[in-house]
Scaffold this motif. Structure first.
Motif, PDB file in Angstrom:
ATOM      1  N   GLU A  33       1.107  -1.377  -0.516  1.00  0.00           N
ATOM      2  CA  GLU A  33       0.750   0.288  -0.015  1.00  0.00           C
ATOM      3  C   GLU A  33       0.990   1.222  -0.498  1.00  0.00           C
ATOM      4  O   GLU A  33       1.778   1.431   0.708  1.00  0.00           O
ATOM      5  N   PRO A  34       0.794   2.596  -1.015  1.00  0.00           N
ATOM      6  CA  PRO A  34       1.510   3.823  -0.963  1.00  0.00           C
ATOM      7  C   PRO A  34       1.392   4.238   0.427  1.00  0.00           C
ATOM      8  O   PRO A  34       0.612   4.694   1.232  1.00  0.00           O
ATOM      9  N   LEU A  39       2.331   9.704  -1.699  1.00  0.00           N
ATOM     10  CA  LEU A  39       1.138   9.836  -2.569  1.00  0.00           C
ATOM     11  C   LEU A  39       0.985  11.652  -2.549  1.00  0.00           C
ATOM     12  O   LEU A  39       1.468  12.173  -3.284  1.00  0.00           O
ATOM     13  N   THR A  40       1.648  11.908  -1.532  1.00  0.00           N
ATOM     14  CA  THR A  40       2.215  13.643  -1.493  1.00  0.00           C
ATOM     15  C   THR A  40       3.519  14.085  -2.530  1.00  0.00           C
ATOM     16  O   THR A  40       2.969  14.895  -3.519  1.00  0.00           O
ATOM     17  N   ALA A  41       4.964  12.425  -2.739  1.00  0.00           N
ATOM     18  CA  ALA A  41       5.719  13.194  -3.587  1.00  0.00           C
ATOM     19  C   ALA A  41       5.014  13.516  -4.822  1.00  0.00           C
ATOM     20  O   ALA A  41       5.853  13.812  -6.121  1.00  0.00           O
ATOM     21  N   VAL A  45       4.866  15.905  -7.345  1.00  0.00           N
ATOM     22  CA  VAL A  45       6.144  15.444  -9.107  1.00  0.00           C
ATOM     23  C   VAL A  45       4.830  15.881 -10.040  1.00  0.00           C
ATOM     24  O   VAL A  45       5.321  17.141 -10.829  1.00  0.00           O
ATOM     25  N   LEU A  46       3.760  15.605 -10.027  1.00  0.00           N
ATOM     26  CA  LEU A  46       2.348  15.498 -11.224  1.00  0.00           C
ATOM     27  C   LEU A  46       1.910  17.156 -11.504  1.00  0.00           C
ATOM     28  O   LEU A  46       2.034  17.139 -12.264  1.00  0.00           O
ATOM     29  N   GLY A  47       2.252  17.888  -9.641  1.00  0.00           N
ATOM     30  CA  GLY A  47       1.476  19.557  -9.680  1.00  0.00           C
ATOM     31  C   GLY A  47       2.356  19.879 -10.143  1.00  0.00           C
ATOM     32  O   GLY A  47       2.594  20.392 -11.150  1.00  0.00           O
TER      33      GLY A  47
END
Length: 318
Positions: A33-34, A39-41, A45-47
């Motif tokens: 599970e992440p 998830l924050t990183a 990165v995607l943002g």
């Protein structure tokens, strides 16, 4: 008198909840599970990647609709919109070189995309039939052109000998067909069940009827993706025009954009507006850039859903 006890019928089994369209796919049992940090990183990165792509587009759009006073006060490119105006687009589309360039690009894109897609579909269908005459020799010949080319000078001499210079056909024929697209279509066509085509052939259908009524409806996804590739290629092409065209009135939009980006000249009909101070040359450049990006930005979302099904399936099958 015997009393009969009526039993309540058992309730039907509850239906399994339908998974939401946006629900995450089931995670394999071996995958952990992440974590919250992961998830924050990932979100950061995607943002940041989305911001890096959208921020320049935002600057181009805002600058194109800004007045000369706003551009002067900002010292160039504008980030925060003020004094909204469409004078640049009005001047560009009211006639002159840019209007002709837009029409040329639209005509070449529509005609070239239709021609290239038709030729690619016909070639791929013929090469996907194992019993077709000489299909193996033709296939290897086409694949050879992916690795070996004649070069720029022989290609130019061929176009000149055929009398295509200073004609719109020079923008279509030299790069009309992509062998890679043919191979993707061929792989997809070969993945179609042969029972469908054989049954249609028994009923008396010919190859063109089978292609039109059976193969193409089953291949809408991959054909849509290939069509988008051809359309983007024709719309964004500039090299063939700079090489084979000498008349400025025949230049497509991308070549006009290059002239503006290099600040060689202001399009015909806009020079007086820029000199009078009513219009900024930078706003004209950004407006032409928006016109060049707009069709691709509008069409891409409609074809995006076909990318996974069309390209991946067509590339793996066969």
């Amino acid at each position: 008198m015997t009393l009969r006890v009526l039993e309540r019928p058992a309730a039907p089994p509850a239906r399994a909840a339908r998974p939401s369209r946006w629900a995450a796919p089931a995670r394999p049992v071996w995958e952990e599970e992440p974590t919250r940090a992961g998830l924050t990183a990932k979100a950061v990165v995607l943002g940041g990647a989305c911001l890096a792509v959208l921020f320049p587009l935002w600057i181009v759009l805002v600058t194109s609709v800004s007045s000369k006073k706003t551009i002067t006060e900002a010292g160039g490119l504008v980030v925060i919109p003020r004094d909204f105006t469409l004078i640049a687009y009005h001047e560009l589309l009211s006639g002159g070189q840019v209007t002709r360039a837009v029409l040329v690009s639209l005509g070449v894109t529509l005609t070239g995309t239709l021609f290239s897609t038709t030729v690619s579909v016909l070639a791929a269908y013929g090469l996907s039939r194992p019993g077709s005459l000489g299909h193996r020799a033709v296939l290897f010949t086409l694949m050879g052109t992916m690795f070996f080319g004649a070069g720029l000078i022989p290609t130019y001499l061929l176009v000149q000998t055929l009398g295509l210079t200073d004609t719109y056909l020079a923008l279509i024929l030299p790069s009309a067909v992509s062998v890679f697209n043919i191979l993707v279509l061929r792989a997809f066509f070969m993945g179609i069940s042969p029972e469908l085509t054989d049954s249609a052939r028994i009923d008396g259908a010919g190859d063109l009827r089978i292609l039109w009524t059976i193969v193409m409806p089953l291949s809408r996804a991959v054909i849509a993706v290939i069509t988008l590739f051809y359309a983007v290629g024709y719309w964004s092409a500039w090299f063939n025009a700079s090489l084979y065209l000498n008349d400025q009135d025949m230049m497509p939009l991308q070549n006009v954009l290059i002239q503006l980006a290099q600040k060689q000249e202001i399009p015909v009909g806009l020079g007086q507006a820029v000199k009078s101070g009513d219009l900024s040359g930078l706003a004209v450049q950004m407006a032409v850039m928006v016109l060049a990006l707009l069709p691709v930005a509008v069409l891409s979302p409609f074809v995006q859903k076909h990318f996974k099904k069309g390209m991946l399936t067509g590339a793996v099958k066969g």
